[in-house]
Motif scaffolding. Structure first.
Motif, PDB file in Angstrom:
ATOM      1  N   VAL A   1       0.846  -1.202   0.000  1.00  0.00           N
ATOM      2  CA  VAL A   1       0.000   0.000   0.000  1.00  0.00           C
ATOM      3  C   VAL A   1       0.884   1.257   0.000  1.00  0.00           C
ATOM      4  N   ASP A   2       1.917   1.274   0.836  1.00  0.00           N
ATOM      5  CA  ASP A   2       2.827   2.438   0.863  1.00  0.00           C
ATOM      6  C   ASP A   2       3.515   2.626  -0.488  1.00  0.00           C
ATOM      7  N   GLU A   3       3.950   1.503  -1.077  1.00  0.00           N
ATOM      8  CA  GLU A   3       4.620   1.575  -2.377  1.00  0.00           C
ATOM      9  C   GLU A   3       3.681   2.186  -3.423  1.00  0.00           C
ATOM     10  N   MET A   4       2.434   1.738  -3.439  1.00  0.00           N
ATOM     11  CA  MET A   4       1.482   2.233  -4.447  1.00  0.00           C
ATOM     12  C   MET A   4       1.111   3.697  -4.194  1.00  0.00           C
ATOM     13  N   LEU A   5       0.938   4.074  -2.912  1.00  0.00           N
ATOM     14  CA  LEU A   5       0.631   5.483  -2.599  1.00  0.00           C
ATOM     15  C   LEU A   5       1.738   6.388  -3.132  1.00  0.00           C
TER      16      LEU A   5
END
Ligand SMILES: Nc1ncnc2c1ncn2[C@@H]1O[C@H](COP(=O)(O)OP(=O)(O)O)[C@@H](O)[C@H]1O
Ligand SMILES: [Mg+2]
Length: 246
Positions: free
Chosen positions: A117-121
């Motif tokens: 999720v952090d990577e995609m954000l």
């Protein structure tokens, strides 16, 4: 570069109508493909079959050299598809929850989900929007979220069906930047469209469908004459200028 997807003699008949007629092609790992054709050419039906949402009438599909022609559930995870109506794909109450939804359904560990999720954000410039309700996002932001949420599930190939439709000019430019970024990161990407003048210059190769038949499979730079034959609008510009991003 090795082959990630191979399609052999794929046909689709609905009632007595032939929608796809013995379509064969392969995509290389890391390629950025434009799949073009005028409305009704069969582009969306081809994607639905590849994704495993519809059964082909005939033909075979190989992903990473494995025959997955009959394994539709495997294709559901291997093939990422961002629908033309991508807003309908957004199910989370917030941006972050939407990104978590797919990985949670895949049963990933909490750590793996949080990292993804952090990577995609970060990748999709959505960090400042992570607590927003999707309904409050702009059209371009919603499209970015829909793509990010599909990519979060780590598909082998990412297909986008008419991703430029109904976006304003700045959002089209931002989406082209996103596609170029994904290509540079090594994502295997294929964009289905009848609006080639917006981004064709950035693609590596082009497939052209006409009346359910593949009439071109080759370098994007050499596709212009064939696009006109397939009644796809192409402005009279050199290949390198076929992008709204100047
Ligand atoms: N459920 C269906 N039943 C019958 N014909 C369909 C159905 N869905 C699509 N078609 C037909 O299949 C052809 C290809 O459609 P589609 O793949 O949506 O075209 P494209 O995405 O290239 O505009 C069209 O002629 C369309 O009318
Ligand atoms: Mg379509």
């Amino acid at each position: 570069m090795d082959t990630i997807l191979e399609v052999k003699n794929l046909s689709l008949n609905i009632q007595k109508k032939q929608i796809l007629d013995s379509v064969s092609f392969s995509l290389k790992r890391g390629s950025f493909t434009a799949i073009c054709g005028k409305n009704g050419a069969g582009k969306s039906q081809l994607l639905r079959i590849l994704k495993g949402l519809r059964k082909q009438s005939d033909g075979a599909i190989f992903i990473n050299k494995e025959d997955v022609s009959k394994n539709r559930s495997k294709r559901l995870t291997q093939v990422g598809l961002v629908f033309q109506e991508s807003d309908l794909q957004i199910v989370g109450e917030t941006v972050e929850k939407d990104l978590r939804f797919g990985p949670e359904n895949l049963g990933w560990s909490e750590d793996r989900i949080n990292n993804k999720v952090d990577e995609m954000l970060n990748l999709f410039s959505l960090t400042s929007l992570k607590d927003r309700r999707p309904s409050t996002l702009s059209g371009g932001e919603k499209r970015r979220l829909a793509i990010a949420s599909v990519l979060a599930m780590e598909p082998d190939i990412l297909f986008l069906d008419e991703p430029f439709s109904a976006l304003d000019y700045p959002s089209v430019i931002s989406l082209i930047d996103t596609l170029i970024m994904l290509h540079e990161k090594g994502v295997t990407l294929a964009v289905v469209t009848h609006e080639v003048e917006r981004f064709l210059a950035h693609t590596t190769n082009t497939l052209i469908l006409k009346n359910g038949r593949l009439i071109y499979d080759g370098a994007s730079e050499s596709a212009l004459a064939e696009l006109k034959k397939a009644e796809v609008y192409v402005p009279n510009l050199p290949f390198k200028d076929l992008s709204w991003k100047m």
